[in-house]
Scaffold this motif. Structure first.
Motif, PDB file in Angstrom:
ATOM      1  N   GLY A  73       0.812  -1.211   0.000  1.00 57.23           N
ATOM      2  CA  GLY A  73       0.000   0.000   0.000  1.00 57.23           C
ATOM      3  C   GLY A  73       0.844   1.259   0.000  1.00 57.23           C
ATOM      4  N   MET A  74       2.056   1.144   0.548  1.00 55.23           N
ATOM      5  CA  MET A  74       2.980   2.276   0.584  1.00 55.23           C
ATOM      6  C   MET A  74       3.818   2.369  -0.684  1.00 55.23           C
ATOM      7  N   GLY A  75       4.169   1.225  -1.229  1.00 51.77           N
ATOM      8  CA  GLY A  75       5.046   1.225  -2.398  1.00 51.77           C
ATOM      9  C   GLY A  75       5.853  -0.044  -2.453  1.00 51.77           C
ATOM     10  N   CYS A  76       7.135   0.037  -2.115  1.00 52.11           N
ATOM     11  CA  CYS A  76       8.017  -1.120  -2.224  1.00 52.11           C
ATOM     12  C   CYS A  76       9.066  -1.055  -1.127  1.00 52.11           C
ATOM     13  N   ASN A  77       9.359  -2.205  -0.529  1.00 54.15           N
ATOM     14  CA  ASN A  77      10.449  -2.277   0.437  1.00 54.15           C
ATOM     15  C   ASN A  77      11.341  -3.451   0.081  1.00 54.15           C
ATOM     16  N   PHE A  78      12.599  -3.164  -0.167  1.00 51.19           N
ATOM     17  CA  PHE A  78      13.523  -4.170  -0.674  1.00 51.19           C
ATOM     18  C   PHE A  78      13.676  -5.390   0.231  1.00 51.19           C
ATOM     19  N   PRO A  79      13.893  -5.231   1.539  1.00 53.71           N
ATOM     20  CA  PRO A  79      14.122  -6.430   2.355  1.00 53.71           C
ATOM     21  C   PRO A  79      12.989  -7.441   2.280  1.00 53.71           C
ATOM     22  N   MET A  80      11.748  -6.969   2.248  1.00 57.07           N
ATOM     23  CA  MET A  80      10.617  -7.885   2.272  1.00 57.07           C
ATOM     24  C   MET A  80      10.444  -8.632   0.952  1.00 57.07           C
ATOM     25  N   LEU A  81      11.039  -8.136  -0.125  1.00 57.69           N
ATOM     26  CA  LEU A  81      10.964  -8.837  -1.401  1.00 57.69           C
ATOM     27  C   LEU A  81      11.707 -10.169  -1.347  1.00 57.69           C
ATOM     28  N   ASP A 136      10.113   6.853  -2.632  1.00 53.38           N
ATOM     29  CA  ASP A 136      10.083   7.032  -4.087  1.00 53.38           C
ATOM     30  C   ASP A 136       9.001   6.155  -4.714  1.00 53.38           C
ATOM     31  N   ALA A 137       8.891   4.920  -4.214  1.00 51.99           N
ATOM     32  CA  ALA A 137       7.873   4.008  -4.741  1.00 51.99           C
ATOM     33  C   ALA A 137       6.470   4.527  -4.436  1.00 51.99           C
ATOM     34  N   PHE A 138       6.296   5.121  -3.261  1.00 49.30           N
ATOM     35  CA  PHE A 138       4.989   5.660  -2.887  1.00 49.30           C
ATOM     36  C   PHE A 138       4.622   6.848  -3.777  1.00 49.30           C
ATOM     37  N   GLU A 139       5.601   7.702  -4.053  1.00 46.72           N
ATOM     38  CA  GLU A 139       5.349   8.836  -4.946  1.00 46.72           C
ATOM     39  C   GLU A 139       4.988   8.357  -6.354  1.00 46.72           C
ATOM     40  N   SER A 140       5.659   7.303  -6.810  1.00 47.08           N
ATOM     41  CA  SER A 140       5.338   6.742  -8.124  1.00 47.08           C
ATOM     42  C   SER A 140       3.924   6.176  -8.140  1.00 47.08           C
ATOM     43  N   LYS A 141       3.555   5.522  -7.051  1.00 47.54           N
ATOM     44  CA  LYS A 141       2.213   4.946  -6.944  1.00 47.54           C
ATOM     45  C   LYS A 141       1.156   6.050  -7.002  1.00 47.54           C
ATOM     46  N   LEU A 142       1.390   7.143  -6.283  1.00 43.19           N
ATOM     47  CA  LEU A 142       0.443   8.259  -6.299  1.00 43.19           C
ATOM     48  C   LEU A 142       0.335   8.873  -7.694  1.00 43.19           C
ATOM     49  N   TYR A 143       1.474   8.984  -8.370  1.00 44.29           N
ATOM     50  CA  TYR A 143       1.481   9.549  -9.719  1.00 44.29           C
ATOM     51  C   TYR A 143       0.655   8.681 -10.671  1.00 44.29           C
ATOM     52  N   LEU A 144       0.866   7.367 -10.617  1.00 45.35           N
ATOM     53  CA  LEU A 144       0.147   6.459 -11.510  1.00 45.35           C
ATOM     54  C   LEU A 144      -1.351   6.474 -11.220  1.00 45.35           C
ATOM     55  N   GLU A 145      -1.701   6.499  -9.947  1.00 45.67           N
ATOM     56  CA  GLU A 145      -3.122   6.567  -9.593  1.00 45.67           C
ATOM     57  C   GLU A 145      -3.740   7.869 -10.092  1.00 45.67           C
ATOM     58  N   GLY A 146      -2.950   8.953 -10.027  1.00 49.57           N
ATOM     59  CA  GLY A 146      -3.436  10.236 -10.519  1.00 49.57           C
ATOM     60  C   GLY A 146      -3.662  10.220 -12.020  1.00 49.57           C
ATOM     61  N   GLU A 147      -2.746   9.583 -12.754  1.00 50.76           N
ATOM     62  CA  GLU A 147      -2.887   9.495 -14.206  1.00 50.76           C
ATOM     63  C   GLU A 147      -4.115   8.676 -14.595  1.00 50.76           C
ATOM     64  N   ILE A 148      -4.344   7.594 -13.870  1.00 52.11           N
ATOM     65  CA  ILE A 148      -5.508   6.753 -14.163  1.00 52.11           C
ATOM     66  C   ILE A 148      -6.800   7.496 -13.845  1.00 52.11           C
ATOM     67  N   SER A 149      -6.788   8.271 -12.757  1.00 55.78           N
ATOM     68  CA  SER A 149      -7.990   9.036 -12.390  1.00 55.78           C
ATOM     69  C   SER A 149      -8.320  10.113 -13.419  1.00 55.78           C
ATOM     70  N   LYS A 150      -7.310  10.514 -14.201  1.00 60.20           N
ATOM     71  CA  LYS A 150      -7.541  11.498 -15.264  1.00 60.20           C
ATOM     72  C   LYS A 150      -8.138  10.862 -16.514  1.00 60.20           C
ATOM     73  N   GLY A 151      -8.260   9.538 -16.488  1.00 57.44           N
ATOM     74  CA  GLY A 151      -8.831   8.847 -17.634  1.00 57.44           C
ATOM     75  C   GLY A 151      -7.813   8.196 -18.540  1.00 57.44           C
ATOM     76  N   ASN A 152      -6.540   8.286 -18.196  1.00 60.08           N
ATOM     77  CA  ASN A 152      -5.509   7.640 -19.006  1.00 60.08           C
ATOM     78  C   ASN A 152      -5.531   6.133 -18.758  1.00 60.08           C
ATOM     79  N   SER A 153      -5.623   5.360 -19.823  1.00 55.22           N
ATOM     80  CA  SER A 153      -5.673   3.904 -19.671  1.00 55.22           C
ATOM     81  C   SER A 153      -4.286   3.305 -19.458  1.00 55.22           C
ATOM     82  N   VAL A 154      -3.247   4.035 -19.873  1.00 55.41           N
ATOM     83  CA  VAL A 154      -1.875   3.570 -19.712  1.00 55.41           C
ATOM     84  C   VAL A 154      -1.044   4.688 -19.090  1.00 55.41           C
ATOM     85  N   ALA A 155      -0.249   4.335 -18.098  1.00 59.27           N
ATOM     86  CA  ALA A 155       0.624   5.328 -17.460  1.00 59.27           C
ATOM     87  C   ALA A 155       1.932   4.659 -17.062  1.00 59.27           C
ATOM     88  N   PHE A 156       3.016   5.409 -17.163  1.00 60.71           N
ATOM     89  CA  PHE A 156       4.339   4.889 -16.816  1.00 60.71           C
ATOM     90  C   PHE A 156       5.026   5.836 -15.842  1.00 60.71           C
TER      91      PHE A 156
END
Length: 319
Positions: A17-25, A136-156
């Motif tokens: 939910g936060m993003g990514c944590n290396f040790p837990m991977l 950084d992963a959390f910020e990326s997650k927020l960005y992608l969710e924002g792009e999808i909420s704008k109606g974009n079907s694909v976001a990177f």
């Protein structure tokens, strides 16, 4: 002791939910199941699970307790590697001694005791680096969710993890010499002479997928190898971590035709050169063991142990 698997599953979901944590991977829930099933007859599993649960409980209370997250990985790694070694050897945990440091394990091999000291390495920067990755992963997650909420079907959104970056302005992610020197430094910081005084002792280094190397492991175990993609000679990281000497020339892959492959002169001496009391090094990397044994005049049983368990490259043995 509660159901550790369920707690870890909850923690992993919280982290997602936060993003990514290396040790837990690095955590495999199937192996946690194995530990829980066998903990009544396996003291190493029992103690490891107890420690893991303690740190999982801390992390569930504070998702940004990065020290606890790293300790979960470390305790898991110890149990995982013990399990793999125990399937190959008659292995005992060496009792801890308050008076002096001791190695982790003792293996009976051909009637002689071989000691194994396990060290798990984490990326440079420790907890602050893990915090940076998660944020950084959390910020990326927020960005992608924002792009999808704008109606974009694909976001990177690109992200970059630099496990060897100390924050220096001259950091070069392509440098083989940088990897070699930083690995030598991290390993050296973890060497305690007392832990090698019980008898012939092998140093087992667990990368835990935290510190990737540039070369393929089979290439990394050679002093130098030919890289077909760049058509240039490249230095093997693991060989030079063990046997490199001051001012040895180090080479890296050329980025384009005509670019020099010179990566400078080695500024740190290899572990087996600096610490002759260590009889050999075993690297645990991406689930496999890779070994470099030190030749000794007395035909050390360590050599035969490593030769019988893992492939030893002649280049390393003929040093």
């Amino acid at each position: 002791m509660g159901c550790v698997r369920e707690k870890i599953s909850t923690l992993i979901q919280d982290i997602k939910g936060m993003g990514c944590n290396f040790p837990m991977l690095y955590i495999n829930l199937d192996f946690i199941d194995k530990m829980e099933v066998e903990m009544c007859v396996n003291d190493v599993f029992f103690r490891s699970l107890k420690d893991i649960e303690k740190h999982v409980d801390k992390s569930l209370k504070n998702i940004e307790d990065y020290a606890a997250l790293v300790e979960i990985k470390n305790k898991y790694s110890e149990a995982y590697i013990y399990s793999k070694l125990n399937s190959l050897l008659v292995l005992d945990k060496v009792p801890e001694n308050e008076a002096r440091k001791t190695p982790d394990y003792k293996a009976l091999f051909r009637g002689k005791n071989i000691y194994i000291e396990l060290k798990s390495l984490n990326m440079l920067g420790g907890n602050s680096k893990h915090k940076e990755i998660m944020h950084d992963a959390f910020e990326s997650k927020l960005y992608l969710e924002g792009e999808i909420s704008k109606g974009n079907s694909v976001a990177f959104k690109e992200g970059e993890i630099c496990p060897y970056d100390k924050g220096n302005a001259d950091y070069d992610p392509r440098s083989v010499r940088l990897v070699i020197e930083l690995l030598i430094e991290k390993i050296g910081n973890n060497i305690k002479n007392e832990q090698y005084s019980c008898g012939d002792t092998v140093l087992l280094i667990d990368f835990s997928d935290q510190l990737p190397i540039i070369s393929k492991p089979s290439d990394a175990l050679q002093q130098h190898y030919y890289d077909g993609d760049s058509k240039s000679q490249v230095s093997g990281e693991l060989w030079n971590v063990a046997f490199g000497r001051l001012n040895d020339a180090i080479y890296r892959a050329s980025k384009f035709e005509g670019e020099s492959n010179n990566d400078g002169l080695l500024e740190k001496q290899g572990v087996l050169i600096s610490y002759p009391f260590i009889k050999g090094i075993v690297f645990h990397y991406w689930g496999h063991f890779y070994s470099i044994a030190q030749m000794t005049r007395d035909n050390s049983p360590v050599i035969h142990l490593l030769e019988s368990l893992w492939d030893i490259f002649p280049e390393a043995l003929l040093r």
